[in-house]
Design a protein around this motif. Sequence first.
Motif, short mmCIF file in Angstrom:
data_model
loop_
_atom_site.label_atom_id
_atom_site.label_comp_id
_atom_site.label_asym_id
_atom_site.label_seq_id
_atom_site.Cartn_x
_atom_site.Cartn_y
_atom_site.Cartn_z
N ARG A 98 -3.95 19.70 -28.20
CA ARG A 98 -2.85 19.09 -28.87
C ARG A 98 -2.55 17.85 -27.89
O ARG A 98 -2.29 17.63 -26.84
CB ARG A 98 -1.51 19.79 -28.64
CG ARG A 98 -0.24 19.44 -29.27
CD ARG A 98 -0.40 19.40 -30.73
NE ARG A 98 -0.14 20.70 -31.39
CZ ARG A 98 -0.90 21.25 -32.22
NH1 ARG A 98 -2.08 21.00 -32.48
NH2 ARG A 98 -0.23 22.26 -33.01
N SER A 99 -2.62 16.73 -28.79
CA SER A 99 -2.64 15.23 -28.26
C SER A 99 -1.08 15.01 -27.90
O SER A 99 -0.09 15.68 -28.59
CB SER A 99 -3.02 14.23 -29.20
OG SER A 99 -2.12 14.10 -30.31
N ARG A 100 -0.89 14.34 -27.15
CA ARG A 100 0.52 13.77 -26.67
C ARG A 100 1.38 13.37 -28.02
O ARG A 100 2.31 13.91 -28.08
CB ARG A 100 0.43 12.52 -25.78
CG ARG A 100 1.68 11.91 -25.38
CD ARG A 100 1.62 10.53 -24.79
NE ARG A 100 2.77 9.81 -24.07
CZ ARG A 100 2.99 10.03 -22.57
NH1 ARG A 100 2.14 10.38 -22.06
NH2 ARG A 100 4.19 9.40 -22.33
N GLU A 101 0.92 12.52 -28.94
CA GLU A 101 1.71 12.31 -29.96
C GLU A 101 1.95 13.36 -30.87
O GLU A 101 3.06 13.52 -31.23
CB GLU A 101 0.79 11.09 -30.86
CG GLU A 101 0.53 9.84 -30.22
CD GLU A 101 -0.23 9.99 -29.12
OE1 GLU A 101 -1.32 10.77 -29.02
OE2 GLU A 101 -0.34 8.90 -28.29
N GLU A 102 0.93 14.26 -31.21
CA GLU A 102 1.30 15.45 -31.94
C GLU A 102 2.46 16.18 -31.25
O GLU A 102 3.06 16.97 -31.83
CB GLU A 102 -0.21 16.30 -32.01
CG GLU A 102 -0.87 15.84 -33.02
CD GLU A 102 -2.34 16.18 -33.07
OE1 GLU A 102 -3.03 16.39 -34.13
OE2 GLU A 102 -2.76 16.84 -31.83
N LEU A 103 2.18 16.57 -30.02
CA LEU A 103 3.17 17.28 -29.20
C LEU A 103 4.46 16.95 -29.24
O LEU A 103 5.47 17.65 -29.56
CB LEU A 103 2.79 17.73 -27.89
CG LEU A 103 3.50 18.57 -27.25
CD1 LEU A 103 3.75 19.90 -27.68
CD2 LEU A 103 3.05 18.72 -25.58
N GLN A 163 -2.97 14.68 -20.77
CA GLN A 163 -4.33 14.84 -21.07
C GLN A 163 -4.86 16.29 -20.87
O GLN A 163 -5.68 16.82 -21.48
CB GLN A 163 -5.26 14.01 -20.13
CG GLN A 163 -5.42 12.43 -20.34
CD GLN A 163 -6.56 11.81 -20.21
OE1 GLN A 163 -7.45 12.31 -20.80
NE2 GLN A 163 -6.55 10.65 -19.51
N ILE A 164 -4.22 16.92 -19.97
CA ILE A 164 -4.59 18.48 -19.98
C ILE A 164 -4.20 18.99 -21.01
O ILE A 164 -5.01 20.24 -21.50
CB ILE A 164 -3.49 19.06 -18.69
CG1 ILE A 164 -3.88 18.50 -17.36
CG2 ILE A 164 -3.62 20.45 -18.59
CD1 ILE A 164 -2.85 18.86 -16.32
N LEU A 165 -3.05 18.75 -21.94
CA LEU A 165 -2.76 19.35 -23.10
C LEU A 165 -3.55 18.96 -24.15
O LEU A 165 -4.00 19.83 -24.95
CB LEU A 165 -1.20 19.16 -23.53
CG LEU A 165 -0.12 19.61 -22.32
CD1 LEU A 165 1.30 19.13 -22.86
CD2 LEU A 165 -0.30 21.13 -22.01
N ALA A 166 -3.98 17.66 -24.35
CA ALA A 166 -5.02 17.15 -25.28
C ALA A 166 -6.24 17.98 -25.05
O ALA A 166 -6.96 18.21 -26.04
CB ALA A 166 -5.32 15.83 -25.03
N TRP A 167 -6.76 18.38 -23.92
CA TRP A 167 -7.96 18.95 -23.59
C TRP A 167 -7.88 20.52 -24.23
O TRP A 167 -8.85 20.92 -24.70
CB TRP A 167 -8.47 19.29 -21.98
CG TRP A 167 -9.61 19.65 -21.86
CD1 TRP A 167 -10.99 19.43 -22.31
CD2 TRP A 167 -9.91 20.04 -20.47
NE1 TRP A 167 -11.79 19.96 -21.82
CE2 TRP A 167 -11.40 20.21 -20.71
CE3 TRP A 167 -9.09 20.65 -19.44
CZ2 TRP A 167 -12.20 20.87 -19.47
CZ3 TRP A 167 -9.97 20.90 -18.35
CH2 TRP A 167 -11.36 21.30 -18.29
#
Length: 267
Positions: free
Chosen positions: A183-188, A176-180
């Motif tokens: 970049r969403s989990r799935e994309e990354l 969620q830190i990266l999504a914020w």
Amino acid sequence: MPEQWKFEARGPIRVSGGIKARSKRGSIPQTWWSQRFIEVLESFGMGGRLQRGKNYARAGQVLNLTLSTSVVVGLVQGSRSEPYRARIGIKAFTSQQWAHIERELAGQALYAAKLLAGEMPTDLERVFAELGLELFPSTMRELTMDCSCPDWEIPCKHLAATCYLLAESFDEDPFQILAWRGRSREELLDRLRALRGTQQVTSEEASAEKPLEDHLHDFWTSPAPAGTSEGQAAGTPVLDELEPLPLEVDGVPVTDLLRPAYRAFTE
């Protein structure tokens, strides 16, 4: 005293079904990354004001918490009938910046392996720093906070409660830190798999490998020595690999006397 402050002084309206912090005392964040997030906020001089939100977070006054690129929104029940809207914003990384981040992560097997396993590497911040980026904000200017309540202080208790529950959501899902940051989990993870795809076994290599059951008959034997035909070495591969023994029985080399026993044993 203005009427609105008298109204606020009555305390929050208690609700049921809100999001309650799991921690009942002490620190709310548990993992290194969520603790780091709160430490960053405290370093901006928010420590005292943040504490006011702990009771709200533990009492379940936050009705809803949503996270999207750059923005976290919490609906917090205060003393008025209408919940307050608390927002915390951060600048997302650009597509070009994320491309650099993903190449760097994919190029380091340990980071890629941990992320693909759903874990947050302990020194992930260093990867961002080497690219001139920061996973967590370094100054208050990188954050925007606002709340629909009449309290002019930042953070108010509604924002503070949102911060604590946001940190706890980071405990549950570090992605969620990266999504914020954009970049969403799935994309990354899809991008990391694509970048590291060259290390996967090709279909030709996979078809060349025989299944284990096809090797059970010779699993415990050694390959035939170079220059020895399969028929000559059949059943006695160990003897063929040994140096000739300087022993004879009635003029017959011991190695030759042992061959029938080894052949019977392997058969």
